[in-house]
Motif scaffolding. Structure first.
Motif, short mmCIF file in Angstrom:
data_model
loop_
_atom_site.label_atom_id
_atom_site.label_comp_id
_atom_site.label_asym_id
_atom_site.label_seq_id
_atom_site.Cartn_x
_atom_site.Cartn_y
_atom_site.Cartn_z
N SER A 52 11.91 7.56 1.36
CA SER A 52 11.22 6.34 1.79
C SER A 52 12.14 5.37 2.51
N THR A 53 12.85 5.86 3.51
CA THR A 53 13.79 5.00 4.24
C THR A 53 13.07 3.97 5.11
N LEU A 54 11.82 4.21 5.48
CA LEU A 54 11.09 3.26 6.33
C LEU A 54 10.18 2.33 5.53
N ALA A 55 10.34 2.31 4.21
CA ALA A 55 9.49 1.45 3.37
C ALA A 55 9.58 -0.01 3.84
N GLY A 56 8.42 -0.63 4.05
CA GLY A 56 8.38 -2.03 4.42
C GLY A 56 8.62 -2.31 5.89
N GLY A 110 9.72 -2.76 -1.72
CA GLY A 110 10.78 -2.25 -2.59
C GLY A 110 10.25 -2.00 -3.99
N LEU A 111 9.34 -2.86 -4.43
CA LEU A 111 8.68 -2.65 -5.73
C LEU A 111 7.88 -1.35 -5.71
N GLU A 112 7.09 -1.15 -4.66
CA GLU A 112 6.30 0.08 -4.56
C GLU A 112 7.21 1.31 -4.50
N LYS A 113 8.33 1.16 -3.82
CA LYS A 113 9.27 2.28 -3.69
C LYS A 113 9.85 2.64 -5.06
N VAL A 478 3.36 7.22 11.84
CA VAL A 478 4.22 7.23 10.66
C VAL A 478 4.98 5.92 10.50
N PHE A 479 5.14 5.17 11.58
CA PHE A 479 5.87 3.91 11.49
C PHE A 479 5.04 2.85 10.76
N THR A 480 3.77 3.12 10.57
CA THR A 480 2.93 2.27 9.72
C THR A 480 2.71 2.93 8.37
N THR A 481 2.32 4.19 8.36
CA THR A 481 2.00 4.85 7.08
C THR A 481 3.23 4.95 6.18
N SER A 482 4.39 5.30 6.73
CA SER A 482 5.59 5.40 5.91
C SER A 482 6.05 4.03 5.45
N ALA A 483 5.83 3.00 6.28
CA ALA A 483 6.17 1.63 5.88
C ALA A 483 5.40 1.22 4.64
N HIS A 484 4.16 1.73 4.51
CA HIS A 484 3.30 1.41 3.37
C HIS A 484 3.45 2.41 2.22
N LEU A 485 4.50 3.23 2.24
CA LEU A 485 4.75 4.22 1.19
C LEU A 485 3.62 5.24 1.06
N LEU A 486 2.99 5.59 2.18
CA LEU A 486 1.95 6.61 2.16
C LEU A 486 2.54 8.01 2.33
N ASP A 487 3.86 8.09 2.30
CA ASP A 487 4.57 9.37 2.19
C ASP A 487 5.89 9.07 1.49
N ASP A 488 6.70 10.10 1.28
CA ASP A 488 8.00 9.93 0.65
C ASP A 488 9.13 9.90 1.66
#
Length: 525
Positions: A52-56, A110-113, A478-488
């Protein structure tokens, strides 16, 4: 694809650079930077799967007036560095506060991560090692729902301990207020002399609440907690010493004693070059692609035993191996029809019978629609497939390789169905439907309403269609979905085989491991 990969690396590099910019401040305090701590904790040369490097991304500087987040200055990662790596030869989940950025203050994603990596650790029976140094929550951005939701982090630490999964913590700096429980809810606590601080109320809050005046060291310093309160189990002289102790703890608990000694798994590399994965997926998701071409570049010796090839042929099922690990795969060469969903249901149940993990390579625009398909029972057959995905008793791993639209996302074990691991290629798109289809659907509905009123406004319809396309297009990458933790995490397609081999090994260890679960987590003395 190369341009998209480079874009991912730019965002990741921005986070690493901002954290490293704090070097002078850390060196003055005789501390290591967060990634330096991580590198000393982990075994040199062993694989580390960062998550989750792109989280947030784009969510740390929200502009409510903008329909598309401004990514030009965004620093992703959620203030947390996390991943699966080896500590003293033991595979562990590792979580480090990125205290080089905003003093490690906790960010919403970061909390979600943290919640996600704790879920992975629980499900895969991994020891949990955390390197803590955080200023806590930013009170200027206080939200009551985030405060309440954050309790899940502490609940999960207790659950990890009760499940027999050791929680080892090095507190490198501040661990304040509710965050003090991130330290306190650990089975093994290492504090650093002169640097660690753990208290429920720091000096400013203490003075405001009670009028009492105390220094940080008096109130919650490492020496006090190691000798008076009993919070600290080990007193380290500096960051390096604390990490040495953490490695020794992991080495001493003999975590792998119950694992059978497996001989090396002989395997052959794919016959086709992984570099070719960069060009297989078309930029236009409407263009067809044969997903067997992907399988040929990740499977051992490019061998693939297809299941039911002539029935429901747009849904591809079969078996192959990755570094000797058997896996069942389901992927898509077109929409899912009644035959395809029935075949996939059968295949999922057969994999459960043989205890074979299932890999979903998403390239799906959805289920087939139309009168003939409704009459053939597409809803009930699709529902059977979704039930099979939901009830599967083996590890399920999802990779978004292309489109993942509509109910096809559900049937192909999208994030909402809790796959054991879920990754995206940089070109992947996730949405309820394509933007053009959504716009056309709403245009037909709106135009019919206008006709009933006797007036059709084409300009208004055009503007509405453009807004809908922009809305969908801005959210599906993915720059939106991964930001929202919709993947790992977003992975380079060329790394797919290595990532899969890593997580399949994690799943295999979890299957044979039997931790000593207890009714309660380990309590402090």
């Amino acid at each position: 694809m190369l341009a998209l990969i480079e874009r991912v690396r730019v965002y990741e590099g921005r986070t690493q650079s901002k954290s490293a910019a704090s070097r002078e401040r850390f060196e003055k305090r005789e501390q290591l930077l967060p990634r330096e701590r991580l590198s000393l904790l982990l075994d040199p040369g062993a694989p580390f799967l960062e998550l989750s490097t792109l989280a947030g991304l784009g969510l740390d500087i929200p502009d409510l007036s903008a329909s598309v987040p401004d990514l030009s200055a965004s620093v992703p990662g959620g203030g947390v560095i996390a991943g699966i790596g080896f500590v003293s030869g033991i595979r562990c989940m590792v979580c480090a506060s990125d205290s080089g950025i905003d003093a490690g203050a906790l960010q919403p994603m970061g909390l979600e991560k943290q919640l996600r990596i704790q879920e992975i650790a629980l499900e895969n029976k991994l020891p949990y090692v955390q390197l803590v140094e955080s200023a806590g929550a930013n009170l200027m951005q206080y939200r009551v729902e985030a405060f309440v939701h954050a309790g899940n982090v502490f609940r999960n630490l207790a659950r990890l301990s009760a499940a027999g999964l050791p929680v080892v913590t090095v507190t490198h700096g501040s661990s304040t207020a509710g965050g003090a429980y991130q330290t306190g809810l650990s089975d093994y606590i290492i504090l650093v002399r002169g640097r660690s601080r753990a208290f429920l109320a720091g000096p400013p809050l203490l003075k405001a609440a009670t009028g009492e005046i105390a220094t940080e060291e008096e109130l919650g310093g490492a020496v006090m907690h190691a000798s008076v309160s009993g919070l600290g189990d080990y007193l380290a002289e500096d960051d390096r010493d604390g990490l040495r102790i953490a490695r020794e703890i992991i080495a001493q608990i003999d975590w792998n004693r119950s694992l059978p000694k497996e001989p090396p798994r002989p395997h052959k590399l794919p016959r086709y070059d992984a570099e070719e994965l960069l060009g297989i997926m078309p930029a236009d998701h409407k263009r067809p692609v044969d997903m067997r071409q992907v399988i040929a570049r990740i499977a051992d010796d490019s061998e693939f035993l297809e299941f039911g090839a002539d029935y429901g042929s747009a849904t591809v099922c079969g078996h192959f191996k990755i570094e000797g690990y058997s896996v069942g795969v389901i992927t898509n060469n077109g929409p899912i029809d009644t035959a395809g969903s029935s075949k996939a249901t059968h295949f999922i149940q057969a994999c459960c019978q043989s205890r074979t993990p299932i890999l979903y390579l998403n390239n799906i625009t959805g289920f087939m629609v139309g009168r003939s398909h409704e009459e053939a029972g597409i809803i009930k057959h699709g529902s059977k497939m979704i039930q099979a995905v939901t009830s599967a008793t083996v590890p399920q791993i999802t990779i978004y390789c292309g489109a993942s639209y509509g109910a096809g996302n559900y049937a192909m074990c999208g994030r909402g169905f809790h796959p054991r691991f879920c990754f995206s290629w940089p070109n992947a798109k996730t949405a309820v439907m394509g933007g053009e289809q959504a716009a056309q659907t709403m245009r037909i509905v709106s135009e019919a309403g206008m006709r009933r009123k006797g007036q059709v406004d084409e300009a208004r319809l055009d503007a509405m269609s453009a807004r809908i396309v922009d809305l969908f297009d801005s959210q599906m990458s993915v720059f939106t979905t991964s930001a929202h933790l919709l993947d790992d995490g977003v992975i380079d397609p060329r790394d797919t085989r290595a990532v899969l081999a890593n997580v399949l090994a994690v799943c295999r260890e979890a299957e044979v491991r039997n931790p000593q679960a207890m009714q309660f987590s380990v309590a402090r003395p």
